[in-house]
Scaffold this motif. Structure first.
Motif, PDB file in Angstrom:
ATOM      1  N   ILE A 176       0.834  -1.199   0.000  1.00  0.00           N
ATOM      2  CA  ILE A 176       0.000   0.000   0.000  1.00  0.00           C
ATOM      3  C   ILE A 176       0.871   1.252   0.000  1.00  0.00           C
ATOM      4  CG2 ILE A 176      -1.716   1.319   1.308  1.00  0.00           C
ATOM      5  CD1 ILE A 176      -2.844  -1.327   2.308  1.00  0.00           C
ATOM      6  N   GLU A 177       1.970   1.211   0.728  1.00  0.00           N
ATOM      7  CA  GLU A 177       2.867   2.365   0.774  1.00  0.00           C
ATOM      8  C   GLU A 177       3.600   2.563  -0.547  1.00  0.00           C
ATOM      9  OE1 GLU A 177       3.790   2.381   5.572  1.00  0.00           O
ATOM     10  OE2 GLU A 177       5.114   1.288   4.215  1.00  0.00           O
ATOM     11  N   ILE A 178       3.890   1.466  -1.260  1.00  0.00           N
ATOM     12  CA  ILE A 178       4.466   1.596  -2.599  1.00  0.00           C
ATOM     13  C   ILE A 178       3.509   2.357  -3.497  1.00  0.00           C
ATOM     14  CG2 ILE A 178       5.121   0.328  -4.692  1.00  0.00           C
ATOM     15  CD1 ILE A 178       6.199  -1.875  -2.892  1.00  0.00           C
ATOM     16  N   SER A 179       2.219   1.999  -3.409  1.00  0.00           N
ATOM     17  CA  SER A 179       1.210   2.688  -4.208  1.00  0.00           C
ATOM     18  C   SER A 179       1.143   4.171  -3.845  1.00  0.00           C
ATOM     19  CB  SER A 179      -0.157   2.029  -3.997  1.00  0.00           C
ATOM     20  OG  SER A 179      -1.161   2.693  -4.730  1.00  0.00           O
ATOM     21  N   LEU A 180       1.258   4.478  -2.555  1.00  0.00           N
ATOM     22  CA  LEU A 180       1.248   5.870  -2.100  1.00  0.00           C
ATOM     23  C   LEU A 180       2.444   6.632  -2.661  1.00  0.00           C
ATOM     24  CD1 LEU A 180       0.305   8.203  -0.230  1.00  0.00           C
ATOM     25  CD2 LEU A 180       1.663   7.153   1.574  1.00  0.00           C
ATOM     26  N   LEU A 181       3.629   6.030  -2.591  1.00  0.00           N
ATOM     27  CA  LEU A 181       4.821   6.703  -3.104  1.00  0.00           C
ATOM     28  C   LEU A 181       4.728   6.905  -4.610  1.00  0.00           C
ATOM     29  CD1 LEU A 181       7.630   4.937  -1.023  1.00  0.00           C
ATOM     30  CD2 LEU A 181       6.693   7.223  -0.699  1.00  0.00           C
ATOM     31  N   PHE A 213      -4.158   9.571   0.778  1.00  0.00           N
ATOM     32  CA  PHE A 213      -3.302   9.814   1.937  1.00  0.00           C
ATOM     33  C   PHE A 213      -4.010   9.609   3.271  1.00  0.00           C
ATOM     34  CE2 PHE A 213      -0.860  13.137  -0.783  1.00  0.00           C
ATOM     35  CZ  PHE A 213      -0.238  12.112  -1.457  1.00  0.00           C
ATOM     36  N   LEU A 214      -5.338   9.680   3.300  1.00  0.00           N
ATOM     37  CA  LEU A 214      -6.077   9.670   4.555  1.00  0.00           C
ATOM     38  C   LEU A 214      -5.813   8.471   5.454  1.00  0.00           C
ATOM     39  CD1 LEU A 214      -9.536  11.149   3.505  1.00  0.00           C
ATOM     40  CD2 LEU A 214      -7.730  12.245   4.838  1.00  0.00           C
ATOM     41  N   PRO A 215      -5.652   7.233   4.918  1.00  0.00           N
ATOM     42  CA  PRO A 215      -5.479   6.091   5.822  1.00  0.00           C
ATOM     43  C   PRO A 215      -4.156   6.099   6.582  1.00  0.00           C
ATOM     44  CG  PRO A 215      -6.215   5.383   3.642  1.00  0.00           C
ATOM     45  CD  PRO A 215      -5.783   6.805   3.534  1.00  0.00           C
TER      46      PRO A 215
END
Length: 260
Positions: A176-181, A213-215
């Motif tokens: 999930i963090e990869i997707s965010l980055l 970004f909210l989660p």
């Protein structure tokens, strides 16, 4: 009466431990086949975290393999079945790095296309943005690939590129963090779309970007943002382009950007 065992991957009935974890024959065979073929999968949803259970275990091989690793299945246990060390070394030499790295590139472009924020732009705008940031997404994916491909990076990349991959891996991000980055990489460039697009078009990604970004906690988000800024991956475009030119010739990136 013997207690039935449950597969830690999909929940189906298991006869015992395979490759370091209790799993069913289906997941055992899938894991062995994936490791032996060095399969490189792409998440069908583009986000990771697909359901892996008895009914849906065949839907997304990417998430199924991630689940195998999560429950403790060991790739080296599969590799030990291959026979004498001499044969294993011979097989390792038959790997074609251009094919592996090309598959990573394919995954990068496809994941970008389904990114909620990035998808709000036209195809032409997407293509123009990807021409500027594809190598940053590529570095992020290479450093966090589902199967360890560090040996290929060591063989094909120059010293500076090997170092940035190592530093990117040190962020220790999840799917999930990869997707965010990736969203931050893509939409950093997307805030000023090419061709002097109107202000209404420039704001099209604002809402999904915020919802992405909210989660995340402020602390973790800040840490990721600082980590991404500190990496300065855009400085390594020349190294990534040189690597692809060496293994596959010119034009590979442009082909992927326009065709995928």
């Amino acid at each position: 009466m013997a207690t039935s065992l449950i597969c830690h991957v999909c929940g189906d009935r298991s006869s015992g431990k395979h490759y370091g974890s209790i799993c069913c024959d289906g997941c055992s065979c899938f894991f062995k086949r994936s490791i032996r073929k060095r399969a490189l999968y792409t998440c069908i949803s583009g986000q990771g975290g697909c359901a892996v259970d008895k009914a849906r275990r065949n839907w997304c091989p990417f998430c199924r393999l991630q689940k195998c690793f999560t429950v403790g299945m060991n790739a080296s246990a599969v590799q030990e079945e291959r026979g004498p060390r001499k044969n294993r070394k011979l097989q390792a030499r038959t790997i074609h790095p251009s094919q592996i790295l090309a598959q990573v590139m394919v995954a990068c472009i496809r994941q970008a296309r389904v990114n909620e924020s990035f998808a709000s732009f036209s195809r032409e705008q997407q293509n123009q943005i990807l021409r500027h940031v594809w190598f940053e997404c590529f570095i992020l994916r290479v450093a966090n690939w589902s199967i360890d491909i560090s040996s290929i990076v060591e063989r094909c990349a120059d010293e500076s590129l090997r170092e940035i991959v190592h530093r990117t891996k040190a962020l220790k991000v999840d799917l999930i963090e990869i997707s965010l980055l990736e969203t931050m990489i893509l939409c950093r460039k997307a805030q000023s779309p090419p061709n002097n697009s109107s202000s209404s078009t420039r704001g099209r990604s604002d809402r999904p970007l915020v919802s992405t970004f909210l989660p995340f906690s402020c602390y973790r988000f800040g840490k990721l943002l600082l980590g991404l800024r500190g990496l300065s991956m855009h400085c390594y475009e020349t190294s990534v382009r040189a690597m692809f030119r060496e293994i596959a010739g010119d034009g590979l990136m442009e082909h992927f950007v326009t065709k995928l």
